[in-house]
Design a protein around this motif. Structure first.
Motif, PDB file in Angstrom:
ATOM      1  N   VAL A   1      15.316   4.987   1.900  1.00 46.47           N
ATOM      2  CA  VAL A   1      14.234   4.962   0.613  1.00 46.47           C
ATOM      3  C   VAL A   1      13.831   6.453   0.839  1.00 46.47           C
ATOM      4  O   VAL A   1      13.363   6.575   1.969  1.00 46.47           O
ATOM      5  CB  VAL A   1      13.404   4.118   0.456  1.00 46.47           C
ATOM      6  CG1 VAL A   1      12.245   4.349  -0.866  1.00 46.47           C
ATOM      7  CG2 VAL A   1      13.892   2.260   0.635  1.00 46.47           C
TER       8      VAL A   1
ATOM      9  N   GLU B   1      11.636  -2.722  -3.627  1.00 44.41           N
ATOM     10  CA  GLU B   1      12.699  -2.042  -2.771  1.00 44.41           C
ATOM     11  C   GLU B   1      12.966  -1.461  -1.115  1.00 44.41           C
ATOM     12  O   GLU B   1      13.855  -1.334  -1.128  1.00 44.41           O
ATOM     13  CB  GLU B   1      11.877  -0.702  -3.043  1.00 44.41           C
ATOM     14  CG  GLU B   1      10.858   0.203  -3.722  1.00 44.41           C
ATOM     15  CD  GLU B   1       9.862   1.430  -3.591  1.00 44.41           C
ATOM     16  OE1 GLU B   1       9.784   1.968  -5.114  1.00 44.41           O
ATOM     17  OE2 GLU B   1       9.084   1.591  -2.856  1.00 44.41           O
TER      18      GLU B   1
ATOM     19  N   VAL C   1      10.189   9.104  -0.233  1.00 44.86           N
ATOM     20  CA  VAL C   1       9.110   8.957  -0.260  1.00 44.86           C
ATOM     21  C   VAL C   1       8.193  10.096  -0.147  1.00 44.86           C
ATOM     22  O   VAL C   1       9.069  11.090   1.050  1.00 44.86           O
ATOM     23  CB  VAL C   1       8.051   7.534   0.839  1.00 44.86           C
ATOM     24  CG1 VAL C   1       8.477   6.293   0.321  1.00 44.86           C
ATOM     25  CG2 VAL C   1       8.701   8.346   2.164  1.00 44.86           C
TER      26      VAL C   1
ATOM     27  N   VAL D   1       6.078   2.043   0.249  1.00 46.91           N
ATOM     28  CA  VAL D   1       7.782   1.339   0.199  1.00 46.91           C
ATOM     29  C   VAL D   1       7.466  -0.406   0.085  1.00 46.91           C
ATOM     30  O   VAL D   1       6.809  -0.698   0.740  1.00 46.91           O
ATOM     31  CB  VAL D   1       8.902   1.227   1.197  1.00 46.91           C
ATOM     32  CG1 VAL D   1       9.766   0.654   0.889  1.00 46.91           C
ATOM     33  CG2 VAL D   1       9.345   3.170   1.920  1.00 46.91           C
ATOM     34  N   THR D   2       7.133  -1.341  -1.427  1.00 42.81           N
ATOM     35  CA  THR D   2       7.207  -2.033  -1.997  1.00 42.81           C
ATOM     36  C   THR D   2       8.534  -3.149  -1.021  1.00 42.81           C
ATOM     37  O   THR D   2       9.261  -2.953  -0.758  1.00 42.81           O
ATOM     38  CB  THR D   2       7.388  -2.457  -2.990  1.00 42.81           C
ATOM     39  OG1 THR D   2       8.398  -1.801  -3.682  1.00 42.81           O
ATOM     40  CG2 THR D   2       5.955  -1.178  -3.220  1.00 42.81           C
TER      41      THR D   2
ATOM     42  N   LYS E   1      19.947   0.722   4.436  1.00 40.68           N
ATOM     43  CA  LYS E   1      19.466   0.479   3.157  1.00 40.68           C
ATOM     44  C   LYS E   1      18.784   2.229   3.400  1.00 40.68           C
ATOM     45  O   LYS E   1      17.450   2.182   4.619  1.00 40.68           O
ATOM     46  CB  LYS E   1      18.413  -0.062   2.653  1.00 40.68           C
ATOM     47  CG  LYS E   1      17.878  -0.015   1.058  1.00 40.68           C
ATOM     48  CD  LYS E   1      17.205  -0.738   0.102  1.00 40.68           C
ATOM     49  CE  LYS E   1      17.042  -0.104  -1.249  1.00 40.68           C
ATOM     50  NZ  LYS E   1      16.953  -1.873  -1.700  1.00 40.68           N
TER      51      LYS E   1
END
Length: 437
Positions: free
Chosen positions: A253, A269, A255, A265-266, A251
């Motif tokens: 993400v 997420e 930012v 990045v939670t 994955k």
């Protein structure tokens, strides 16, 4: 042939012809150039690295260090186990394909000087490549899309957006030059702003969380650590975070780290989706964890590994925890013969953190050295046996045979030839036989 061998009885002519052909073949074999030298380069072996035993942060970090250690040997290529378990189906791969389509459409519009639709296509391409960044073999497609986006934004009178796109591109390739994509003054001015911002030295904090635990974190394509991961001084600006764990889909993400601030990045997420072949992988790992009384993996478990990854070799890393600390053991399996080539143990350490790069380097170097030596001995032994062969493989053997056949044929001709009769020819009945090898 009858004219070239006058006086030879018909019954002996085939034998004489055979002797001449044999002598000619031997001569050609001796005059032929030597066979080409065997390439000194090694045959690259694919290796899959798997972890068994304790599954936590320290174990994940050790597994990554082992993978990096194997990757430094030119004759060994680490097979991407995460990609293999996805079986060609995953959100990151789908995003990459979408990015390629949008980038191609954007380039067509850009070349036709239709900047507005080109900008829309390049924005979607950047988003798609960012989401599929873990599946990109290299950052080139994303870099190209960002540079084209910056040029389109500059051409449409959006210098701030152009600078932001150029700054993101510089994150991937600091040596980039705007003139390779656009020569308009607006693009060059925006690129200069982006370069000054990228080289300003401003930083911010970044924390990354993932689900499940102990997910590998890659920042802009480089391994950073294992979740939960926190870094207080990350260069300000855009970044791409890649999350990986064997058995789950990769994955990506995107930012934005603010200067003097922080980005996160939670866990939501960073939540990963199980890979398509995860059930098969779990079965194999469970079997690897059930060690035999001698402390070794079962052949059945290794057979499952071979079926899953189709690799030449398998490196299995076991981490064991006890009151005295942790111990690591590595086993190297040859999947072509289903035999264990080497197994080594690092003794227990006082703390888990001491199972670090030194352990990984020591285990991997000993395993590969043993495998290389064994392979070299086997190959040289097999080559020696083949090279010796029988006596019939020697050139001098056939030379002797040819000489014997020619000599026998000549003797037969002399003994069976009738006495010379005078036919009024001007010669004294003598002659010569010339045999060449």
């Amino acid at each position: 042939f009858r004219r070239s061998l006058p006086g030879v009885p018909p019954v002996l002519r085939p034998l004489a012809l055979l002797s001449i052909l044999l002598a000619s073949a031997v001569a050609r074999a001796q005059a032929a150039p030597p066979p080409p030298a065997i390439d000194a380069g090694c045959k690259v072996k694919s290796v899959v690295v798997l972890g068994a035993g304790v599954q936590d942060r320290e174990s994940a970090e050790l597994l990554r260090m082992v993978t990096e250690a194997v990757g430094r040997y030119p004759c060994y290529k680490v097979r991407d186990s995460a990609e293999g378990l996805e079986a060609g189906i995953g959100s990151a791969l789908a995003s990459v394909e979408e990015g390629k389509r949008e980038a191609e459409a954007g380039q067509a519009e850009f070349l036709a000087m239709r900047l507005e639709p080109a900008r829309a296509h390049f924005r979607r391409a950047v988003d798609a490549f960012g989401a599929g960044f873990p599946a990109l073999p290299y950052s080139g497609p994303l870099f190209d899309a960002l540079m084209h986006l910056g040029a389109a934004e500059a051409g449409l009178g959006e210098p701030e957006r152009a600078a932001a796109a150029f700054q993101a591109a510089l994150r991937l390739r600091p040596e980039a030059d705007a003139s390779d994509y656009s020569v308009v003054p607006e693009a060059e001015a925006a690129f200069a702003v982006a370069r000054r911002e990228a080289e300003s030295g401003k930083t911010g904090a970044l924390s990354v969380h993932g689900e499940p635990e102990s997910v590998e974190v890659y920042l802009d394509g480089r391994f950073a650590g294992v979740t939960p991961w926190v870094e207080a001084a990350v260069p300000a600006g855009p970044h791409w975070v890649s999350l990986r764990r064997v058995g789950y889909e990769r994955k990506g993400v995107s930012v934005q780290v603010p200067a003097g601030g922080s980005a996160t990045v939670t866990p939501a997420e960073g939540r990963l989706t199980p890979a398509r072949r995860r059930p098969l992988y779990e079965t194999a790992i469970t079997k690897l964890g059930r060690l035999a009384p001698d402390g070794m993996e079962s052949v059945t478990a290794i057979e499952d590994v071979k079926a899953l990854f189709l690799s030449d070799l398998a490196l299995v890393v076991h981490v064991r925890a006890s009151d005295g600390g942790r111990a690591a053991r590595l086993s190297l399996w040859d999947l072509s013969t289903m035999q264990r080539s080497w197994s080594g143990i690092e003794p227990e350490t006082g703390t888990a953190s001491e199972l670090g790069r030194g352990t990984a380097e020591s285990l991997v170097s000993r395993a590969i050295a043993t495998y290389d030596e064994r392979t070299r001995v086997q190959e040289s032994g097999a080559a020696t046996v083949k090279a010796r062969g029988g006596i019939h493989t020697k050139w001098w053997f056939w030379t002797i045979v040819g000489a014997a056949v020619v000599g026998g044929t000549t003797a037969a001709l002399v003994l069976t030839r009738p006495k010379a009769e005078s036919h009024g020819l001007p010669h004294d009945g003598t002659g010569a036989v010339l045999v060449r090898f």
